[in-house]
Design a protein around this motif. Structure first.
Motif, PDB file in Angstrom:
ATOM      1  N   PRO A 112     -31.440  44.128  13.345  1.00 18.47           N
ATOM      2  CA  PRO A 112     -31.755  45.212  12.813  1.00 18.47           C
ATOM      3  C   PRO A 112     -30.940  46.155  13.558  1.00 18.47           C
ATOM      4  O   PRO A 112     -30.826  46.035  15.088  1.00 18.47           O
ATOM      5  N   LYS A 113     -31.534  47.539  13.493  1.00 22.26           N
ATOM      6  CA  LYS A 113     -31.409  48.150  13.886  1.00 22.26           C
ATOM      7  C   LYS A 113     -32.084  48.956  15.526  1.00 22.26           C
ATOM      8  O   LYS A 113     -33.728  48.268  15.340  1.00 22.26           O
ATOM      9  N   SER A 114     -31.419  49.312  16.215  1.00 18.00           N
ATOM     10  CA  SER A 114     -32.202  49.588  17.811  1.00 18.00           C
ATOM     11  C   SER A 114     -32.948  51.413  17.268  1.00 18.00           C
ATOM     12  O   SER A 114     -32.678  51.308  16.235  1.00 18.00           O
ATOM     13  N   ASN A 136     -36.786  46.071   2.583  1.00 19.66           N
ATOM     14  CA  ASN A 136     -37.152  46.576   2.811  1.00 19.66           C
ATOM     15  C   ASN A 136     -35.584  47.383   2.498  1.00 19.66           C
ATOM     16  O   ASN A 136     -35.193  48.542   1.077  1.00 19.66           O
ATOM     17  N   TRP A 137     -34.478  47.144   3.148  1.00 19.01           N
ATOM     18  CA  TRP A 137     -33.211  47.905   3.211  1.00 19.01           C
ATOM     19  C   TRP A 137     -32.503  46.736   1.638  1.00 19.01           C
ATOM     20  O   TRP A 137     -31.149  47.061   1.200  1.00 19.01           O
ATOM     21  N   LYS A 138     -32.812  45.078   1.737  1.00 17.74           N
ATOM     22  CA  LYS A 138     -31.703  45.089   0.217  1.00 17.74           C
ATOM     23  C   LYS A 138     -32.180  45.527  -0.681  1.00 17.74           C
ATOM     24  O   LYS A 138     -31.249  45.902  -1.599  1.00 17.74           O
ATOM     25  N   LEU A 140     -33.693  48.738  -1.531  1.00 18.24           N
ATOM     26  CA  LEU A 140     -32.703  50.298  -1.329  1.00 18.24           C
ATOM     27  C   LEU A 140     -31.316  49.677  -1.050  1.00 18.24           C
ATOM     28  O   LEU A 140     -30.424  50.500  -2.643  1.00 18.24           O
ATOM     29  N   ARG A 141     -30.561  49.157  -1.004  1.00 18.85           N
ATOM     30  CA  ARG A 141     -28.953  49.367  -0.781  1.00 18.85           C
ATOM     31  C   ARG A 141     -28.983  48.723  -2.223  1.00 18.85           C
ATOM     32  O   ARG A 141     -28.094  49.047  -3.301  1.00 18.85           O
ATOM     33  N   LYS A 142     -29.572  47.829  -3.426  1.00 16.22           N
ATOM     34  CA  LYS A 142     -29.218  47.638  -4.432  1.00 16.22           C
ATOM     35  C   LYS A 142     -29.572  48.118  -5.494  1.00 16.22           C
ATOM     36  O   LYS A 142     -28.380  48.383  -6.503  1.00 16.22           O
ATOM     37  N   ILE A 194     -19.389  69.005  -1.128  1.00 15.06           N
ATOM     38  CA  ILE A 194     -19.381  67.553  -2.147  1.00 15.06           C
ATOM     39  C   ILE A 194     -20.401  66.526  -2.266  1.00 15.06           C
ATOM     40  O   ILE A 194     -21.234  65.981  -3.176  1.00 15.06           O
ATOM     41  N   MET A 195     -21.072  66.688  -0.742  1.00 15.77           N
ATOM     42  CA  MET A 195     -22.506  65.162  -0.813  1.00 15.77           C
ATOM     43  C   MET A 195     -23.113  66.031  -1.559  1.00 15.77           C
ATOM     44  O   MET A 195     -23.730  65.333  -2.005  1.00 15.77           O
ATOM     45  N   GLY A 196     -24.111  67.865  -1.202  1.00 13.31           N
ATOM     46  CA  GLY A 196     -25.007  68.110  -2.707  1.00 13.31           C
ATOM     47  C   GLY A 196     -24.410  67.535  -3.639  1.00 13.31           C
ATOM     48  O   GLY A 196     -25.128  67.314  -4.559  1.00 13.31           O
ATOM     49  N   ALA A 380     -21.441  55.201  15.523  1.00  5.32           N
ATOM     50  CA  ALA A 380     -21.315  54.008  15.916  1.00  5.32           C
ATOM     51  C   ALA A 380     -22.779  53.386  15.151  1.00  5.32           C
ATOM     52  O   ALA A 380     -23.164  53.827  14.414  1.00  5.32           O
ATOM     53  N   THR A 381     -22.637  52.151  15.456  1.00  2.68           N
ATOM     54  CA  THR A 381     -23.838  51.773  15.578  1.00  2.68           C
ATOM     55  C   THR A 381     -24.377  50.868  16.361  1.00  2.68           C
ATOM     56  O   THR A 381     -23.823  50.887  17.607  1.00  2.68           O
ATOM     57  N   ALA A 382     -26.033  51.150  16.767  1.00  8.64           N
ATOM     58  CA  ALA A 382     -26.435  50.529  17.481  1.00  8.64           C
ATOM     59  C   ALA A 382     -27.329  49.367  16.839  1.00  8.64           C
ATOM     60  O   ALA A 382     -28.874  49.596  17.157  1.00  8.64           O
ATOM     61  N   ARG A 383     -28.112  48.249  17.729  1.00  2.00           N
ATOM     62  CA  ARG A 383     -28.369  47.135  17.761  1.00  2.00           C
ATOM     63  C   ARG A 383     -29.528  46.787  18.574  1.00  2.00           C
ATOM     64  O   ARG A 383     -29.163  47.195  19.663  1.00  2.00           O
ATOM     65  N   HIS A 384     -30.412  45.898  18.321  1.00  5.18           N
ATOM     66  CA  HIS A 384     -31.155  45.137  19.106  1.00  5.18           C
ATOM     67  C   HIS A 384     -31.168  43.503  18.830  1.00  5.18           C
ATOM     68  O   HIS A 384     -31.880  43.356  17.378  1.00  5.18           O
ATOM     69  N   PRO A 454     -22.950  42.895   6.294  1.00 10.53           N
ATOM     70  CA  PRO A 454     -24.061  43.501   5.688  1.00 10.53           C
ATOM     71  C   PRO A 454     -24.490  45.118   5.064  1.00 10.53           C
ATOM     72  O   PRO A 454     -24.334  45.690   4.493  1.00 10.53           O
ATOM     73  N   ARG A 455     -24.279  45.418   6.716  1.00  7.59           N
ATOM     74  CA  ARG A 455     -25.423  46.907   6.912  1.00  7.59           C
ATOM     75  C   ARG A 455     -23.960  48.227   6.626  1.00  7.59           C
ATOM     76  O   ARG A 455     -24.030  49.268   7.244  1.00  7.59           O
ATOM     77  N   ARG A 456     -22.768  47.716   7.033  1.00 12.55           N
ATOM     78  CA  ARG A 456     -21.452  48.487   6.933  1.00 12.55           C
ATOM     79  C   ARG A 456     -21.664  49.736   5.842  1.00 12.55           C
ATOM     80  O   ARG A 456     -22.635  49.313   4.965  1.00 12.55           O
ATOM     81  N   CYS A 457     -20.979  50.544   6.493  1.00 12.75           N
ATOM     82  CA  CYS A 457     -21.431  52.173   5.414  1.00 12.75           C
ATOM     83  C   CYS A 457     -21.162  52.001   4.169  1.00 12.75           C
ATOM     84  O   CYS A 457     -20.150  51.481   3.970  1.00 12.75           O
ATOM     85  N   ILE A 458     -21.812  52.751   3.635  1.00 16.12           N
ATOM     86  CA  ILE A 458     -22.397  52.388   2.323  1.00 16.12           C
ATOM     87  C   ILE A 458     -21.042  53.289   1.163  1.00 16.12           C
ATOM     88  O   ILE A 458     -20.459  53.223  -0.035  1.00 16.12           O
TER      89      ILE A 458
END
Ligand code: HEM
Length: 535
Positions: A112-114, A136-138, A140-142, A194-196, A380-384, A454-458
């Motif tokens: 999980p995320k930290s 919940n995450w799954k 959303l990602r789907k 671009i993101m807008g 970067a990512t910080a997990r826990h 699985p949580r890599r950047c979309i």
């Protein structure tokens, strides 16, 4: 009469606290590589000392690198910063980082995320995909994955080209005046535009100057700079100013959501695959819950998608400005693909003529992007690993480490410069290492700017396409020169000095500072001229 009793209790309590302290500081994580901890301060004083010897306002990775060097390059090390944060395990080898981000029996969608990631929640809101866990995450990602499929991403190229026109106009302006400018400012406005368009189907007008930008752009800029570490420890504390900015931001974003909802209801067949459209796709009513959640996702994508890509573009232009040989090879590749005609309209027409071929054939430029992200990873990512879960990782030596109770920080700036993987020239900018003919195979897990599992950047593929399109449109048109920090050195005759590796010699090193991302400390001040070869 009570005082001896109270004194006894106090002594016992002190004894208990002292024993706990000794346990926490010296025994609990004794198996981890670490500098000798202070019983009172843990590793806090060491870290502060190292930060003092680092460049002012530099990213904390620089201090981590010093601990890593001092400890003789361990695969991971411990930083006990209690009571200010949970103890942190800084991960320095890709094999260990990989075990943290892949699915395991204990954690189906990786660890999980930290709570440190939760700092972002002040902006994104608590239902953001970045913070969501498990099902919940799954879900959303789907729901959002279709907006990032290969075919849809390629279909966004005309939109990227369209926004790049204003970027070119701004650069043309600076080329004609000769003024130096903040490339950070220009790139961030470009990527925001671009993101807008991609997330909200909305024109943010970020590149039209401060007076004409939508309030969303200004509010985002103020919010992200409120997280700069030059503001000291206050960054970690709740802030009234940031809450106020977020309230305003929510108000504006929610107006857009409501308008889009009405538009989709009236014309259901006109749906795009923007994050906003996908989030509203199945909804018959715009309840306040859906409004809040959609707003959280939009803030997340705007935040995650604009600053990171802007940083990538800035470092790419900088690396090309100081690596004359590599710049030559990028230009050659573009000349071969587009012919010598490098006017924006010609490039645009060529890209639109056959977008798939163009993206596939820019292999050298793709290697440049990869190498830039290796040396200058923006995020970067910080997990826990929650206490008592028994989560172990295997080190390259075969030894196992139990990570329970620790925040896990995959330190890309160390992992990406590991000489065992990248060789003696690990710190040098060499795109050729990513080309097929390269001699040393690099394990996929040793390159992780978008993280893995699985949580890599979309947005990884989108970023790559965006960067290719912008570089192709821009790089041959100008000569780039860094101003101030990281500028090149000249000899007595005013000529730039070229080193044996083909890089210009520098007057000083440019480095990253820490906001929510790692970004060039000086806003990447640059000067451009129209390139002589421009037709
Ligand atoms: C150079 C550009 C980028 C870099 C370096 C980058 C890096 C990252 C990293 C390191 C993560 C964390 C992964 C983890 O915790 O394991 C992440 C997550 C994420 N990124 Fe990116 N990113 C970039 C561009 C983008 C773009 C363009 C978008 C959107 C269009 C985006 C949207 C996201 C989202 C939504 C997440 C959360 C994914 C999830 O939890 O399922 N990023 N990114």
């Amino acid at each position: 009469m009570f005082s001896p009793l109270i004194a006894g209790i106090v002594v016992l309590l002190l004894f208990f606290v002292w024993n706990r302290l000794i346990y926490h500081r010296t025994k609990q994580y004794a198996g981890f590589p670490q500098t000798p901890p202070s019983r009172i301060w843990g590793h806090l004083s060491t870290l502060i000392q190292l930060m003092k010897t680092s460049k002012s306002n530099s990213h904390f990775d620089e201090a981590f690198k010093k601990v890593y060097d001092r400890l003789g390059s361990p695969p991971a090390f411990l930083l006990d910063l209690r009571p200010f944060s949970s103890p942190i395990c800084v991960v320095c080898r890709h094999e260990v980082a990989e075990q943290i981000t892949t699915s395991s029996k204990l954690f189906q969608y990786s660890l999980p995320k930290s709570r440190l990631t939760g700092l972002v929640s002040e902006i994104t809101g608590l239902t953001s995909i970045i913070l969501a866990e498990d099902n919940n995450w799954k879900a959303l990602r789907k729901q959002l994955n279709p907006g990032f499929s290969h075919s849809y991403t390629v279909s966004l190229v005309p939109c990227i080209l369209d926004k790049t026109k204003l970027f070119l106009a701004n650069l043309d302006h600076y080329a004609s005046t000769g003024e130096d400018f903040s490339l950070d400012h220009l790139c961030t406005n470009l990527t925001f535009d671009i993101m807008g368009a991609v997330t909200m189907d909305t024109d943010m007008d970020a590149q039209l100057g401060e007076k004409n930008q939508t309030p969303i752009v200004r509010l985002f800029r103020e919010l992200t700079s409120a997280f700069n570490y030059r503001n000291g420890i206050s960054v970690l504390l709740p802030s009234y100013k940031r809450c106020r900015l977020v309230r305003h931001l929510d108000k504006h974003i929610k107006q857009n959501i409501k308008a889009k909802f009405e538009e989709q209801k009236a014309n259901p067949q006109n749906r795009s695959r923007s994050v906003l459209s996908l989030s509203l796709a199945e909804q018959n009513d715009l309840t306040s819950e859906i409004l809040d959640q959609t707003c959280d996702q939009l803030k997340t994508f705007l935040l995650a998608g604009h600053d990171t890509t802007s940083i990538l573009l800035q470092w790419t232009f900088y690396e090309l400005s100081r690596n004359i040989r590599i710049l030559g090879l990028v230009r050659l590749e573009l000349d071969e693909l587009f012919g010598p005609e490098s006017s924006p309209i010609a490039v645009r027409d060529k890209i639109l003529e056959n977008t798939y071929d163009f993206l596939q054939n820019m292999s050298y430029t793709s290697a440049v992007i990869k190498e830039t992200l290796r040396l200058h990873p923006p995020a970067a990512t910080a997990r826990h690993s929650p206490p008592n879960t028994g989560f172990n990782v295997r080190l390259p030596s075969g030894q196992t480490l139990c990570l329970d109770g620790l925040v896990l920080y995959n330190c890309q700036s160390i992992i990406h410069q590991d000489s065992e993987v990248y060789g003696d020239n690990a710190t040098e900018f060499i795109p050729e290492r990513w080309l097929e003919a390269s001699e040393i195979p690099i394990p996929p897990s040793a390159w992780r700017p978008f993280e893995r599992g699985p949580r890599r950047c979309i947005g990884q593929e989108f970023t790559n396409i965006e960067a290719l399109v912008v570089i192709a449109s821009v790089i041959r048109r100008y000569s780039w020169e860094k101003v101030g920090l990281g500028a090149t050195k000249c000899d007595d005759s005013g000529e730039r000095i070229v080193k044996a590796n083909g890089q210009y010699e520098l007057q000083s090193e440019l480095y990253n500072t820490m906001e929510l991302t790692a970004k060039p400390v000086d806003g990447m001040r640059m000067r451009v001229r129209m390139a002589e070869t421009w037709a």
